[in-house]
Design a protein around this motif. Structure first.
Motif, PDB file in Angstrom:
ATOM      1  N   LYS A   1     -13.027  -6.834  -5.094  1.00 13.03           N
ATOM      2  CA  LYS A   1     -12.379  -5.523  -5.047  1.00 13.03           C
ATOM      3  C   LYS A   1     -10.957  -5.677  -5.580  1.00 13.03           C
ATOM      4  CE  LYS A   1     -14.993  -4.441  -0.820  1.00 13.03           C
ATOM      5  NZ  LYS A   1     -15.729  -3.236  -1.170  1.00 13.03           N
ATOM      6  N   THR A   2     -10.576  -4.910  -6.574  1.00 14.32           N
ATOM      7  CA  THR A   2      -9.281  -5.084  -7.228  1.00 14.32           C
ATOM      8  C   THR A   2      -8.286  -4.002  -6.803  1.00 14.32           C
ATOM      9  OG1 THR A   2      -9.969  -3.799  -9.171  1.00 14.32           O
ATOM     10  CG2 THR A   2     -10.320  -6.190  -9.235  1.00 14.32           C
ATOM     11  N   ILE A   3      -7.016  -4.412  -6.755  1.00 12.85           N
ATOM     12  CA  ILE A   3      -5.911  -3.490  -6.528  1.00 12.85           C
ATOM     13  C   ILE A   3      -4.841  -3.782  -7.572  1.00 12.85           C
ATOM     14  CG2 ILE A   3      -6.311  -3.036  -4.080  1.00 12.85           C
ATOM     15  CD1 ILE A   3      -4.516  -5.276  -3.331  1.00 12.85           C
TER      16      ILE A   3
ATOM     17  N   ASN B   1      -3.838   0.501  -0.396  1.00 15.70           N
ATOM     18  CA  ASN B   1      -4.994   0.128  -1.210  1.00 15.70           C
ATOM     19  C   ASN B   1      -5.831  -0.950  -0.524  1.00 15.70           C
ATOM     20  OD1 ASN B   1      -5.958   1.278  -3.534  1.00 15.70           O
ATOM     21  ND2 ASN B   1      -4.596   0.183  -4.914  1.00 15.70           N
ATOM     22  N   ILE B   2      -5.179  -1.854   0.205  1.00 15.31           N
ATOM     23  CA  ILE B   2      -5.915  -2.866   0.964  1.00 15.31           C
ATOM     24  C   ILE B   2      -6.813  -2.175   1.985  1.00 15.31           C
ATOM     25  CG2 ILE B   2      -5.743  -4.794   2.578  1.00 15.31           C
ATOM     26  CD1 ILE B   2      -3.064  -5.497   1.241  1.00 15.31           C
TER      27      ILE B   2
ATOM     28  N   GLU C   1      -7.920   0.832   1.921  1.00 18.67           N
ATOM     29  CA  GLU C   1      -8.971   1.558   1.210  1.00 18.67           C
ATOM     30  C   GLU C   1     -10.132   0.633   0.849  1.00 18.67           C
ATOM     31  OE1 GLU C   1      -9.529   3.488  -3.212  1.00 18.67           O
ATOM     32  OE2 GLU C   1      -7.567   3.701  -2.246  1.00 18.67           O
ATOM     33  N   LYS C   2      -9.817  -0.581   0.418  1.00 22.17           N
ATOM     34  CA  LYS C   2     -10.859  -1.520   0.037  1.00 22.17           C
ATOM     35  C   LYS C   2     -11.578  -2.089   1.259  1.00 22.17           C
ATOM     36  CE  LYS C   2      -9.781  -1.114  -4.284  1.00 22.17           C
ATOM     37  NZ  LYS C   2     -10.667  -0.376  -5.215  1.00 22.17           N
TER      38      LYS C   2
ATOM     39  N   ILE D   1     -10.401  -9.428  -2.131  1.00 19.86           N
ATOM     40  CA  ILE D   1      -9.537  -8.334  -2.572  1.00 19.86           C
ATOM     41  C   ILE D   1      -8.392  -8.981  -3.333  1.00 19.86           C
ATOM     42  CG2 ILE D   1      -8.099  -6.387  -1.874  1.00 19.86           C
ATOM     43  CD1 ILE D   1      -9.692  -6.255   0.741  1.00 19.86           C
TER      44      ILE D   1
END
Length: 251
Positions: A227-229, A242-243, A245-246, A202
């Protein structure tokens, strides 16, 4: 043996080990810990010389950390776990997975890489070691600021100030030893490719500390989709939602 301060919230669920990064502490997971406890028992540690861990009197290696962590796992009767490591915590998490693959369910690399420092990064570590000997307070303030985007520096002033105050309590010696570890660490990348371990990256698109392109290269090498944020390097402080969510949900 190295002493590492830790905290275990055991709710009889699979264990998730949280390893913070350079100049941080286990307190920085507070913005996602409550939600993670729905799915995991949480084991948090403070890195050598950080938080409440003992000051590192001599330079340490990944082997020293692995020995200390294995001691904790034995003491708490933990046979297998998932690791979530941020930045330097990811370096050490990858080293532990490399040395103890049968103990690992998944390895989550948050704003981190499994490879060693590129040459230009090692030179920056050398300069930081020289600077901190003369200007610790200025170095810590600058180093923490560099972990955030310009927008984040304004939006998250309170959290950043809290991090700076905590980081200023870390001794020069412990900071230097952490920089030496990061500069001289070995790569774990090839071993991760050959091991039967699920690895998840991530990473942040605005990260100026570990370039997204470098992380994408590792993902390609491991044949996985990162996985990008959209934030800076300190995603656990600026983008915890967001973390989560991923991560929903790895197992």
């Amino acid at each position: 043996m190295m002493h590492i301060h830790y905290n275990l919230s055991d709710n009889k669920k699979p264990v998730l080990l949280l390893i913070h990064g350079f100049l941080g502490s286990m307190q920085q997971w507070e913005h996602i810990e409550h939600q993670l406890l729905v799915h995991y028992s949480i084991l948090k540690i403070d890195l050598p010389g950080h938080g409440s861990s003992h000051e590192s009197k001599t330079p340490f290696t990944a082997a020293d950390f692995i020995e200390a962590l294995n001691f904790i796992l034995k003491q708490e009767h933990i046979d297998r776990l998932t690791i979530l490591g941020h930045s330097m915590g990811g370096y050490l998490g990858a080293a532990f997975a490399k040395a103890n693959p049968k103990k690992i369910i998944s390895l989550i690399m948050l704003n981190s890489i499994a490879g060693k420092d590129p040459k230009e990064k090692r030179l920056l570590r050398d300069r930081a070691i020289q600077l901190i000997q003369k200007h610790k307070e200025a170095y810590v303030s600058m180093a923490v600021n560099n972990l955030f985007t310009k927008v984040e520096l304004e939006e998250f002033k309170e959290r950043i100030h809290k991090m700076k105050m905590k980081a200023q309590t870390i001794s020069i010696e412990s900071i230097v030893h952490s920089l030496l570890y990061m500069r001289d660490r070995e790569s774990s990348l090839q071993e991760l490719k050959n091991l039967d371990i699920r690895v998840i990256y991530i990473f942040s698109l605005q990260d100026d500390i570990i370039e997204p392109a470098l992380i994408k290269t590792e993902c390609d090498y491991l044949n996985i989709q990162g996985k990008t944020i959209d934030c800076g390097h300190m995603s656990l402080l600026t983008n915890p939602a967001n973390i989560l969510e991923k991560m929903y949900f790895i197992e």
